[in-house]
Design an enzyme around this catalytic site. Structure first.
Site, mmCIF file in Angstrom:
data_model
loop_
_atom_site.group_PDB
_atom_site.id
_atom_site.type_symbol
_atom_site.label_atom_id
_atom_site.label_comp_id
_atom_site.label_asym_id
_atom_site.label_seq_id
_atom_site.Cartn_x
_atom_site.Cartn_y
_atom_site.Cartn_z
ATOM 1 N N TYR A 129 0.835 -1.218 0.000
ATOM 2 C CA TYR A 129 0.000 0.000 0.000
ATOM 3 C C TYR A 129 0.862 1.257 0.000
ATOM 4 C CZ TYR A 129 -3.739 -3.220 0.909
ATOM 5 O OH TYR A 129 -4.643 -4.247 0.778
ATOM 6 N N SER A 130 2.119 1.108 -0.381
ATOM 7 C CA SER A 130 3.085 2.200 -0.236
ATOM 8 C C SER A 130 2.790 3.393 -1.148
ATOM 9 C CB SER A 130 4.478 1.641 -0.541
ATOM 10 O OG SER A 130 5.378 2.683 -0.792
#
Ligand SMILES: Cc1ncc(COP(=O)(O)O)c(C=O)c1O
Length: 296
Positions: free
Chosen positions: A64-65
């Site tokens: 989810y960076s």
């Protein structure tokens, strides 16, 4: 002074909602994907990659960076290829973040959590000939901090007595400390449980002269750790949006703003204080919350 980055005074009924007043530097608004601090943290790395004639950028991050998707998009805008080393096994269904990174042309290379810890080994494995320009995880480093420091030249910095930011790698905070004026204080609020080492990681990016500046870390706002959340954090986000129309992300800016709200109540601040809170972006991360969790 005209600021290229929008500044939002937090008001209700057309009056300052907080005492002392809080303005928000809406860095999240400058680009839909290379949002918030990413634009500034990445710009120097991309410039250097182009100057050194690399054609591929590589970096590290989780599923989810914000950093991964921002790097994919920024590289694409610059006509560069990109590769993301992703922590953990490849899932059957990719997160929206990774899907977007793919759409920007990023190659994804999944490694186990154990492998991920040894970045040098992963670099040697995936780039044995040293052909890629590697950006450290989260954009950590002098180059990233310099981008934040330079960003401050474009805003009416002198109006503020306190600058407040979320802290992940600490690069943004280091850039703020570097660019801050003598009467200002920089406050960083870590969103990970890394209280033991974060200050030394920030200080590793500072010069001796910066050590004399006023800065502090406020701990106790990780809400259980990186990307963890509680119902009270989500309630706080909804309440903040309803009262002052500020949309926050649950991984970084909500935790930092929560810390700032407590600070405003507990610290004894001079009457002429004025706070600048950095909205460092990350709103794309809210897509991983259950539908209806947020009112915006
Ligand atoms: C939205 C957002 N805010 C704040 C941060 C923290 O920035 P830094 O890693 O420079 O401390 C990050 C991570 O880069 C982020 O994605």
């Amino acid at each position: 002074m005209f600021s290229l980055i929008p500044i939002q005074p937090l008001q209700s009924d057309k009056k300052p909602h907080y005492n002392p007043p809080v303005d928000v530097l809406r860095m999240d608004k400058i680009h839909t994907v290379v949002s918030g601090n990413k634009w500034f943290k990445l710009s120097g790395y991309l410039r250097e990659a182009k100057e050194k004639q690399y054609s591929t950028i590589a970096t590290f991050g989780g599923a989810y960076s914000n950093h991964i998707v921002a790097t994919a998009c920024a590289a694409n805008l610059q006509g560069l290829n990109s590769m993301g080393i992703i922590r953990g096994e490849r899932p059957d269904v990719l997160s929206h973040t990774l899907q977007n990174a793919l759409n920007y042309g990023m190659d994804l290379y999944f490694v186990s959590r154990a492998q991920y810890r040894d970045k040098t080994a992963v670099q040697q494995l995936t780039d044995p000939l040293g052909k890629y320009y590697w950006i450290p995880e989260g954009g950590y480093g002098q180059v990233g901090a310099a981008g934040i420091r330079d960003m401050l030249k474009g805003i009416p910095l002198w109006e503020y007595t306190h600058l407040v930011t979320a802290v992940g790698t600490g690069t943004t905070m280091a850039g703020l400390i570097q660019g801050t004026l003598p009467y200002q204080r920089v406050i960083g609020i870590p969103v990970l449980n890394n209280d033991q080492c974060i200050l030394s990681e920030i200080e590793a990016l500072l010069t001796k002269a910066d050590f004399a500046k006023k800065y502090e870390i406020l701990t106790g706002y990780s809400f259980g750790g990186y990307a963890k959340k509680t119902q009270s954090l989500l309630d706080f986000m909804n309440q903040t949006y309803q009262t002052v129309k500020l949309p926050l992300d649950f991984v970084y800016t909500a935790k930092a703003f929560y810390g700032l709200s407590d600070y405003l109540q507990s610290a004894e601040l001079a009457r002429d204080s004025k706070i600048l809170f950095l909205h460092t972006g990350g709103l794309q991360g809210n897509l991983s919350l259950p539908e209806g969790a947020l009112c915006y």
